[in-house]
Motif scaffolding. Structure first.
Motif, PDB file in Angstrom:
ATOM      1  N   ASP A 128     -21.468   0.262  -9.898  1.00 52.37           N
ATOM      2  CA  ASP A 128     -21.618   1.097 -11.091  1.00 52.37           C
ATOM      3  C   ASP A 128     -22.127   0.288 -12.280  1.00 52.37           C
ATOM      4  N   LYS A 129     -21.601  -0.912 -12.443  1.00 51.92           N
ATOM      5  CA  LYS A 129     -21.950  -1.727 -13.606  1.00 51.92           C
ATOM      6  C   LYS A 129     -23.396  -2.228 -13.549  1.00 51.92           C
ATOM      7  N   PHE A 130     -23.827  -2.635 -12.346  1.00 54.20           N
ATOM      8  CA  PHE A 130     -25.151  -3.242 -12.222  1.00 54.20           C
ATOM      9  C   PHE A 130     -26.169  -2.328 -11.542  1.00 54.20           C
ATOM     10  N   ASN A 131     -25.704  -1.133 -11.111  1.00 46.72           N
ATOM     11  CA  ASN A 131     -26.584  -0.177 -10.447  1.00 46.72           C
ATOM     12  C   ASN A 131     -27.273  -0.816  -9.232  1.00 46.72           C
ATOM     13  N   ILE A 132     -26.453  -1.470  -8.401  1.00 49.32           N
ATOM     14  CA  ILE A 132     -26.953  -2.144  -7.208  1.00 49.32           C
ATOM     15  C   ILE A 132     -26.011  -1.878  -6.048  1.00 49.32           C
ATOM     16  N   LYS A 133     -26.469  -2.186  -4.849  1.00 48.82           N
ATOM     17  CA  LYS A 133     -25.650  -2.149  -3.648  1.00 48.82           C
ATOM     18  C   LYS A 133     -25.410  -3.596  -3.227  1.00 48.82           C
ATOM     19  N   ILE A 134     -24.146  -4.020  -3.269  1.00 51.22           N
ATOM     20  CA  ILE A 134     -23.834  -5.401  -2.895  1.00 51.22           C
ATOM     21  C   ILE A 134     -23.547  -5.484  -1.395  1.00 51.22           C
ATOM     22  N   GLY A 135     -23.244  -6.706  -0.936  1.00 52.22           N
ATOM     23  CA  GLY A 135     -23.065  -6.934   0.497  1.00 52.22           C
ATOM     24  C   GLY A 135     -21.936  -6.137   1.113  1.00 52.22           C
ATOM     25  N   GLY A 136     -20.768  -6.096   0.435  1.00 53.25           N
ATOM     26  CA  GLY A 136     -19.657  -5.339   0.989  1.00 53.25           C
ATOM     27  C   GLY A 136     -18.309  -5.870   0.556  1.00 53.25           C
ATOM     28  N   VAL A 137     -17.293  -5.532   1.345  1.00 54.42           N
ATOM     29  CA  VAL A 137     -15.896  -5.856   1.027  1.00 54.42           C
ATOM     30  C   VAL A 137     -15.332  -6.802   2.085  1.00 54.42           C
ATOM     31  N   LEU A 138     -14.748  -7.903   1.622  1.00 55.77           N
ATOM     32  CA  LEU A 138     -14.051  -8.839   2.502  1.00 55.77           C
ATOM     33  C   LEU A 138     -12.589  -8.893   2.052  1.00 55.77           C
ATOM     34  N   PRO A 139     -11.691  -8.155   2.725  1.00 53.78           N
ATOM     35  CA  PRO A 139     -10.282  -8.171   2.310  1.00 53.78           C
ATOM     36  C   PRO A 139      -9.698  -9.584   2.396  1.00 53.78           C
ATOM     37  N   ASN A 140      -8.902  -9.941   1.375  1.00 51.73           N
ATOM     38  CA  ASN A 140      -8.284 -11.274   1.338  1.00 51.73           C
ATOM     39  C   ASN A 140      -6.989 -11.277   2.150  1.00 51.73           C
ATOM     40  N   ILE A 141      -7.097 -11.035   3.438  1.00 51.78           N
ATOM     41  CA  ILE A 141      -5.914 -10.991   4.297  1.00 51.78           C
ATOM     42  C   ILE A 141      -5.471 -12.425   4.568  1.00 51.78           C
ATOM     43  N   PRO A 142      -4.265 -12.789   4.129  1.00 50.68           N
ATOM     44  CA  PRO A 142      -3.823 -14.169   4.349  1.00 50.68           C
ATOM     45  C   PRO A 142      -3.350 -14.376   5.777  1.00 50.68           C
ATOM     46  N   GLU A 143      -3.269 -15.633   6.160  1.00 51.37           N
ATOM     47  CA  GLU A 143      -2.666 -15.960   7.444  1.00 51.37           C
ATOM     48  C   GLU A 143      -1.161 -15.725   7.312  1.00 51.37           C
ATOM     49  N   LEU A 144      -0.652 -14.790   8.087  1.00 46.03           N
ATOM     50  CA  LEU A 144       0.747 -14.395   7.996  1.00 46.03           C
ATOM     51  C   LEU A 144       1.529 -15.115   9.091  1.00 46.03           C
ATOM     52  N   LYS A 145       2.380 -16.042   8.670  1.00 47.38           N
ATOM     53  CA  LYS A 145       2.984 -16.981   9.611  1.00 47.38           C
ATOM     54  C   LYS A 145       4.386 -16.604  10.057  1.00 47.38           C
ATOM     55  N   THR A 146       4.998 -15.636   9.404  1.00 48.99           N
ATOM     56  CA  THR A 146       6.391 -15.323   9.721  1.00 48.99           C
ATOM     57  C   THR A 146       6.486 -14.422  10.948  1.00 48.99           C
ATOM     58  N   HIS A 147       7.668 -14.397  11.547  1.00 46.35           N
ATOM     59  CA  HIS A 147       7.914 -13.499  12.668  1.00 46.35           C
ATOM     60  C   HIS A 147       7.982 -12.063  12.154  1.00 46.35           C
ATOM     61  N   ASP A 148       7.800 -11.135  13.071  1.00 49.41           N
ATOM     62  CA  ASP A 148       7.828  -9.726  12.690  1.00 49.41           C
ATOM     63  C   ASP A 148       9.195  -9.368  12.122  1.00 49.41           C
ATOM     64  N   ALA A 149       9.221  -8.833  10.922  1.00 46.89           N
ATOM     65  CA  ALA A 149      10.482  -8.514  10.253  1.00 46.89           C
ATOM     66  C   ALA A 149      11.165  -7.320  10.915  1.00 46.89           C
ATOM     67  N   ASN A 150      12.490  -7.334  10.879  1.00 43.13           N
ATOM     68  CA  ASN A 150      13.285  -6.206  11.357  1.00 43.13           C
ATOM     69  C   ASN A 150      13.473  -5.246  10.193  1.00 43.13           C
ATOM     70  N   ILE A 151      12.907  -4.067  10.314  1.00 49.21           N
ATOM     71  CA  ILE A 151      12.905  -3.129   9.198  1.00 49.21           C
ATOM     72  C   ILE A 151      14.313  -2.646   8.842  1.00 49.21           C
ATOM     73  N   ASN A 152      15.236  -2.746   9.788  1.00 53.97           N
ATOM     74  CA  ASN A 152      16.608  -2.297   9.534  1.00 53.97           C
ATOM     75  C   ASN A 152      17.542  -3.444   9.134  1.00 53.97           C
ATOM     76  N   ASN A 153      16.991  -4.647   9.041  1.00 51.73           N
ATOM     77  CA  ASN A 153      17.817  -5.808   8.695  1.00 51.73           C
ATOM     78  C   ASN A 153      17.521  -6.256   7.272  1.00 51.73           C
ATOM     79  N   LYS A 154      17.611  -5.329   6.338  1.00 47.07           N
ATOM     80  CA  LYS A 154      17.327  -5.606   4.936  1.00 47.07           C
ATOM     81  C   LYS A 154      18.648  -5.648   4.169  1.00 47.07           C
ATOM     82  N   ASP A 155      19.108  -6.847   3.841  1.00 45.70           N
ATOM     83  CA  ASP A 155      20.408  -6.959   3.184  1.00 45.70           C
ATOM     84  C   ASP A 155      20.320  -6.871   1.666  1.00 45.70           C
ATOM     85  N   LYS A 156      19.097  -6.700   1.151  1.00 46.95           N
ATOM     86  CA  LYS A 156      18.920  -6.615  -0.303  1.00 46.95           C
ATOM     87  C   LYS A 156      18.209  -5.312  -0.651  1.00 46.95           C
ATOM     88  N   LYS A 157      18.866  -4.200  -0.399  1.00 47.21           N
ATOM     89  CA  LYS A 157      18.221  -2.903  -0.546  1.00 47.21           C
ATOM     90  C   LYS A 157      18.164  -2.418  -1.986  1.00 47.21           C
TER      91      LYS A 157
END
Length: 315
Positions: A128-157
């Protein structure tokens, strides 16, 4: 033998796109760092620019003749000329400058197909600002190193976790006052920029490594996204923390009506909630799990699409 790729990165996090690039190319990786004053009240733009130039001058001419991937807005600006000469230089603007110079406006149009940003909202802003079509979108997805969280094991609700830079803009008086009227309290972890923690309902957990922060987040039901709407970059925020929070199976609590987060809250109402609606929000595990899977599938599909575009540019 794999082809060589010059990889310039201005970020502390490790990203999924890096792993994909390193599988296909032999990467000469250069991490570009901020000047030591950058995350302090004594920030100096001049010192920051000089520090940046010292790091990039050695690769300025190399990038004119080699496949190059650049992540970092000011690094991209420094390498406009190599990108113009060498169409195999890809520029990823990880932030949106509040001010575009005449110099920016010329080169952004000239190298538009080589420019990528971190969200659809930011892509629309450029177009919109430059009236151009740019290359695209690269989501900044980080390397996620933790184990899969237990959705029912939340002790700080009834606690909300916040991870990131801590200052009076991110943790505003309005935010503190809003929380004080509810049953929720806020735990903060990250770099403290002269913030006063002596407030009711706030607890500082200290500065943590990326892995430590991800492990801590898994204990919370709710996690805070707080970005001001006063400047373009923050209003069009594309936080890396979103991926960490959702990976930890947290509900993302949005403090302000940011344009950059509007699409998320519309598409994934079980994952994202405005802070003023938090008291009436009802957690539904099945809906959350369905939307969580869709969220990561959608983001990875967008990343894969950009990786295919990189392959075309580099052929």
């Amino acid at each position: 033998m794999k082809e060589k790729l010059l990889l310039l990165k201005w970020a502390e996090s490790d990203f999924v796109f890096e792993n994909i690039l390193k599988e296909k190319y032999t990467c000469n990786e250069r991490k570009i760092a901020h000047h030591e004053s950058w995350f302090s009240s004594n920030r100096s733009v001049i010192k920051g620019c000089i520090h940046l130039a010292k790091q990039l001058l050695p690769v300025f001419f190399i990038s004119m003749f080699r496949k190059t991937f650049v992540f970092g807005t000011n690094v991209c600006r420094f390498l406009y000329i190599p990108a113009l000469i060498n169409r195999k230089v890809i520029l990823v603007f990880n932030e949106i400058p509040n001010y575009f110079s005449f110099f920016d406006k010329i080169f952004i149009r000239l190298v538009r197909k080589q420019i990528f940003v971190s969200s659809s909202a930011r892509e629309r802003y450029f177009e919109d600002k430059f009236n151009i079509k740019i290359g695209g979108v690269l989501p900044n997805i980080p390397e996620l190193k933790t184990h899969d969280a237990n959705i029912n094991n939340k002790d700080k609700k009834k606690l909300i976790v916040y991870a990131g830079l801590i200052n009076s803009k991110r943790i505003s008086e309005k935010l503190i006052n809003d929380l004080s009227k509810s049953e929720f309290k806020l735990d903060l972890l990250g770099t403290n920029l002269n913030f006063d923690f002596n407030r009711p309902g706030l607890t500082y957990l200290g500065k943590k490594t990326q892995l430590e922060a991800q492990e801590i987040q898994q204990r919370y039901r709710y996690a805070l996204l707080s970005y001001s709407t006063e400047d373009t970059n923050n209003d069009l925020c594309a936080p890396i923390k979103i991926y960490e929070y959702v990976n930890a199976k947290c509900v993302c609590v949005i403090a302000n009506k940011n344009l950059g987060l509007l699409e998320y809250i519309e598409k994934y109402p079980a994952i994202f909630v405005y802070i003023e609606n938090l008291e009436s929000y009802s957690f539904d595990e099945d809906e959350y799990q369905i939307e969580r899977e869709k969220f990561f599938n959608d983001e990875m599909a967008q990343l894969d699409n950009s990786m295919r575009k990189f392959a075309v540019l580099w052929n």
